[in-house]
Scaffold this motif. Sequence first.
Motif, PDB file in Angstrom:
ATOM      1  N   LEU A 158      -4.982  18.439 -19.126  1.00  0.00           N
ATOM      2  CA  LEU A 158      -4.923  18.818 -17.714  1.00  0.00           C
ATOM      3  C   LEU A 158      -6.174  18.446 -16.945  1.00  0.00           C
ATOM      4  CD1 LEU A 158      -3.407  22.379 -18.256  1.00  0.00           C
ATOM      5  CD2 LEU A 158      -2.180  20.264 -17.746  1.00  0.00           C
ATOM      6  N   GLU A 159      -7.036  17.626 -17.593  1.00  0.00           N
ATOM      7  CA  GLU A 159      -8.287  17.216 -16.964  1.00  0.00           C
ATOM      8  C   GLU A 159      -9.147  18.438 -16.626  1.00  0.00           C
ATOM      9  OE1 GLU A 159      -9.354  13.637 -15.915  1.00  0.00           O
ATOM     10  OE2 GLU A 159      -8.233  13.782 -17.802  1.00  0.00           O
ATOM     11  N   ASP A 163      -9.385  21.242 -22.308  1.00  0.00           N
ATOM     12  CA  ASP A 163      -8.665  20.154 -22.979  1.00  0.00           C
ATOM     13  C   ASP A 163      -9.165  19.942 -24.406  1.00  0.00           C
ATOM     14  OD1 ASP A 163      -7.084  19.722 -20.798  1.00  0.00           O
ATOM     15  OD2 ASP A 163      -8.111  17.907 -20.112  1.00  0.00           O
ATOM     16  N   GLY A 164     -10.466  19.911 -24.578  1.00  0.00           N
ATOM     17  CA  GLY A 164     -11.045  19.697 -25.907  1.00  0.00           C
ATOM     18  C   GLY A 164     -10.673  20.808 -26.872  1.00  0.00           C
ATOM     19  N   PHE A 165     -10.689  22.036 -26.392  1.00  0.00           N
ATOM     20  CA  PHE A 165     -10.324  23.174 -27.236  1.00  0.00           C
ATOM     21  C   PHE A 165      -8.866  23.094 -27.666  1.00  0.00           C
ATOM     22  CE2 PHE A 165      -8.431  27.426 -27.448  1.00  0.00           C
ATOM     23  CZ  PHE A 165      -9.137  27.937 -28.526  1.00  0.00           C
ATOM     24  N   ARG A 166      -7.980  22.743 -26.713  1.00  0.00           N
ATOM     25  CA  ARG A 166      -6.555  22.633 -27.044  1.00  0.00           C
ATOM     26  C   ARG A 166      -6.311  21.525 -28.065  1.00  0.00           C
ATOM     27  NH1 ARG A 166      -5.631  24.228 -21.508  1.00  0.00           N
ATOM     28  NH2 ARG A 166      -5.977  22.076 -20.827  1.00  0.00           N
ATOM     29  N   LYS A 167      -7.032  20.439 -27.926  1.00  0.00           N
ATOM     30  CA  LYS A 167      -6.882  19.323 -28.854  1.00  0.00           C
ATOM     31  C   LYS A 167      -7.307  19.730 -30.269  1.00  0.00           C
ATOM     32  CE  LYS A 167      -8.537  14.615 -29.690  1.00  0.00           C
ATOM     33  NZ  LYS A 167      -9.437  13.528 -29.197  1.00  0.00           N
ATOM     34  N   ILE A 168      -8.436  20.393 -30.388  1.00  0.00           N
ATOM     35  CA  ILE A 168      -8.926  20.834 -31.699  1.00  0.00           C
ATOM     36  C   ILE A 168      -7.969  21.843 -32.320  1.00  0.00           C
ATOM     37  CG2 ILE A 168     -10.764  22.129 -32.867  1.00  0.00           C
ATOM     38  CD1 ILE A 168     -12.725  20.856 -30.853  1.00  0.00           C
TER      39      ILE A 168
END
Length: 241
Positions: A158-159, A163-168
């Motif tokens: 979602l810019e 985002d980084g936390f969701r990816k990890i």
Amino acid sequence: MGSLTEKYQQLRNGTEEKQRIEQEMQKLEAYYGDIIARTKFLNNKFEIDYSDHGISFERYHKYKNTYNYSCTLLPKLDPQRQALLQEAAKLVREDKWTSWKVPGKNDVTILDRRSYHVGTGSMDIYYELEPYIKTKWADGSIHACGHKKLFERKCSILEGPLDGFRKIRAQNDAYREMMEYSSLILDAAAGASSYVELEHSYRSIVLFRDGDVLDQGQYIEKMSIKELEDFLAEALDRVNA
């Protein structure tokens, strides 16, 4: 007895034989279904390609358990054919073997599905297991496929700062699921797990290092010894090229 009675009796006998075979097939379907249900690591979405076996869609789905059981089962071959396969395994170049192993944490595939115009969208994050490993099913029979291979999570982009936390988190969840599942497979593993796919003249088999074979097309038992020797020689030449 008149000719009409004779013809009727022949048809009647044929109908009764078909009914008997149908009843036996239904019993086998239930029997194999029970084995598949008790073999906990099997993928309940697993299906063979019925078109490769000359099976109609309707018949396959009527006897799906039976076909999936028989097409993943390692055949018991006569000594001469088995000796040829063991000889073939010794002729495979060492670097051509595929070793079944569990991917590491960094062996992840990430497909970026964000829109280039707005920068938002999603990512597909997944781990993938090799398709073939010899495992023991609930009845003690040895099979070579049927397990789940893909462990996937989607991650929204979602810019924003999360985002980084969701990816990890998505990667950790996919990896954890794969590790828990693969432990079931490894507990059921039986014999050599390294394999090579041998192909020639539209025929394909999976040969394991110890000489066991997955022959879903049931080619080997239909071949003469000379045909099998020719097939193996050509397929080995191709795979070692």
